[in-house]
Scaffold this motif. Structure first.
Motif, PDB file in Angstrom:
ATOM      1  N   PHE A  56       0.831  -1.195   0.000  1.00  9.89           N
ATOM      2  CA  PHE A  56       0.000   0.000   0.000  1.00  9.89           C
ATOM      3  C   PHE A  56       0.875   1.258   0.000  1.00  9.89           C
ATOM      4  O   PHE A  56       0.591   2.207  -0.708  1.00  9.89           O
ATOM      5  N   TYR A  57       1.941   1.206   0.784  1.00  3.34           N
ATOM      6  CA  TYR A  57       2.781   2.396   0.885  1.00  3.34           C
ATOM      7  C   TYR A  57       3.541   2.664  -0.415  1.00  3.34           C
ATOM      8  O   TYR A  57       3.797   3.819  -0.763  1.00  3.34           O
ATOM      9  N   TYR A  58       3.895   1.607  -1.119  1.00  6.73           N
ATOM     10  CA  TYR A  58       4.546   1.783  -2.423  1.00  6.73           C
ATOM     11  C   TYR A  58       3.589   2.481  -3.394  1.00  6.73           C
ATOM     12  O   TYR A  58       3.977   3.407  -4.113  1.00  6.73           O
ATOM     13  N   ALA A  59       2.333   2.057  -3.384  1.00  7.41           N
ATOM     14  CA  ALA A  59       1.325   2.706  -4.235  1.00  7.41           C
ATOM     15  C   ALA A  59       1.163   4.169  -3.847  1.00  7.41           C
ATOM     16  O   ALA A  59       1.031   5.038  -4.722  1.00  7.41           O
ATOM     17  N   GLU A  60       1.164   4.449  -2.559  1.00  3.54           N
ATOM     18  CA  GLU A  60       1.053   5.831  -2.095  1.00  3.54           C
ATOM     19  C   GLU A  60       2.227   6.675  -2.597  1.00  3.54           C
ATOM     20  O   GLU A  60       2.036   7.816  -3.018  1.00  3.54           O
ATOM     21  N   VAL A 112      -3.064  -4.678  -3.779  1.00  2.00           N
ATOM     22  CA  VAL A 112      -3.409  -4.659  -2.353  1.00  2.00           C
ATOM     23  C   VAL A 112      -4.874  -5.038  -2.171  1.00  2.00           C
ATOM     24  O   VAL A 112      -5.219  -5.870  -1.321  1.00  2.00           O
ATOM     25  N   ALA A 113      -5.744  -4.452  -2.976  1.00  2.00           N
ATOM     26  CA  ALA A 113      -7.176  -4.739  -2.880  1.00  2.00           C
ATOM     27  C   ALA A 113      -7.450  -6.216  -3.159  1.00  2.00           C
ATOM     28  O   ALA A 113      -8.208  -6.861  -2.424  1.00  2.00           O
ATOM     29  N   LEU A 114      -6.836  -6.762  -4.194  1.00  4.97           N
ATOM     30  CA  LEU A 114      -7.072  -8.164  -4.547  1.00  4.97           C
ATOM     31  C   LEU A 114      -6.554  -9.116  -3.472  1.00  4.97           C
ATOM     32  O   LEU A 114      -7.156 -10.170  -3.235  1.00  4.97           O
ATOM     33  N   ALA A 115      -5.471  -8.741  -2.810  1.00  3.20           N
ATOM     34  CA  ALA A 115      -4.967  -9.570  -1.709  1.00  3.20           C
ATOM     35  C   ALA A 115      -5.979  -9.608  -0.564  1.00  3.20           C
ATOM     36  O   ALA A 115      -6.230 -10.670   0.030  1.00  3.20           O
ATOM     37  N   ASP A 116      -6.575  -8.479  -0.250  1.00  4.88           N
ATOM     38  CA  ASP A 116      -7.597  -8.438   0.803  1.00  4.88           C
ATOM     39  C   ASP A 116      -8.869  -9.157   0.361  1.00  4.88           C
ATOM     40  O   ASP A 116      -9.507  -9.849   1.158  1.00  4.88           O
ATOM     41  N   ILE A 117      -9.233  -9.013  -0.892  1.00  7.55           N
ATOM     42  CA  ILE A 117     -10.431  -9.684  -1.401  1.00  7.55           C
ATOM     43  C   ILE A 117     -10.255 -11.195  -1.355  1.00  7.55           C
ATOM     44  O   ILE A 117     -11.198 -11.928  -1.039  1.00  7.55           O
TER      45      ILE A 117
END
Length: 170
Positions: free
Chosen positions: A1-5, A24-29
Motif C-alpha cells: 500500500f505504501y509503495y502505491a502511495e 493490495v485490494a485483490l490480496a484483501d479480497i
C-alpha cells in the motif's frame, strides 16, 4: 500500500499506482472471498486487511486520472448513439475498480460516487441497461445523496435515448 502511495502522491505515476493499489485490494479480497481449493471446497472467509477500502478507492482515483487523460483524445464513432461500443482498456480498468469497490466495500464512504462513475462509463459506451440499473439504484437506495436527483434524471435520459417509453413510464 505504501509503495502505491509513493507512486501516487510523490511521483505522480498514477498508472503504476493504480496497479499497486489493485494488488493490495485483490490480496484483501482473496481473504474475504477465497477461491475454492483443488477439491472444490471453499475455505472459510477471513477478515480483510486494513487497506481494503482505501486501496480499492485509491485505485479508482488513480485509474480515473489516466482515464481522464484518455478522454481528452478519445473519438467516439459517429452515429453510435444506440450501438454498444467497446470499452477502451483504461476505462475497462477503471470500471473493474469501481465494480470491485461496489461489491467488496458495501458500506464505503464513497459508494454513491463510485456507483455514479460506474453508471457514467456504462452510459458513455451505450450499455444502457447497466447504466439505467445503477442510476436507478442510486436514486432509490440513496435518496439523500447529492447524486440521487441527477441519477434519476439520467436514468430517464437513458430510457429516452432508447425510446423505451414503457420503462420511462414505470
Amino acid at each position: 500500500f505504501y509503495y502505491a502511495e509513493l507512486l501516487n502522491d510523490h511521483l505522480s505515476r498514477f498508472d503504476l499506482a493504480a496497479v499497486e493499489y489493485t494488488k493490495v485490494a485483490l490480496a484483501d479480497i482473496a481473504k474475504i472471498d477465497p477461491a475454492p481449493d483443488e477439491n472444490g471446497n471453499k475455505p472459510e472467509p477471513q477478515k480483510p486487511g486494513k487497506w481494503l477500502e482505501n486501496a480499492t478507492f485509491n485505485a479508482i482515483l488513480a485509474y480515473d486520472v489516466e482515464a481522464t487523460k484518455f478522454e481528452k483524445t478519445e473519438k467516439l464513432p459517429e452515429n453510435s448513439e444506440k450501438t454498444q461500443l467497446a470499452i477502451p482498456e483504461i476505462k475497462q480498468r477503471l470500471l473493474e475498480a469501481c465494480l470491485r469497490y461496489i461489491k467488496y466495500v458495501p458500506k464505503g464512504s464513497q459508494r454513491t460516487e463510485v456507483m455514479y462513475k460506474t453508471a457514467q462509463i456504462f452510459d458513455r459506451y451505450n450499455y444502457f441497461d447497466r447504466a439505467a440499473q445503477i442510476y436507478g439504484a442510486i436514486a432509490l437506495e440513496y435518496p439523500e445523496s447529492s447524486l440521487a436527483e441527477y441519477s434519476a434524471n439520467l436514468m430517464l435520459d437513458v430510457f429516452n435515448r432508447q425510446e423505451d417509453w414503457a420503462k420511462m413510464n414505470e
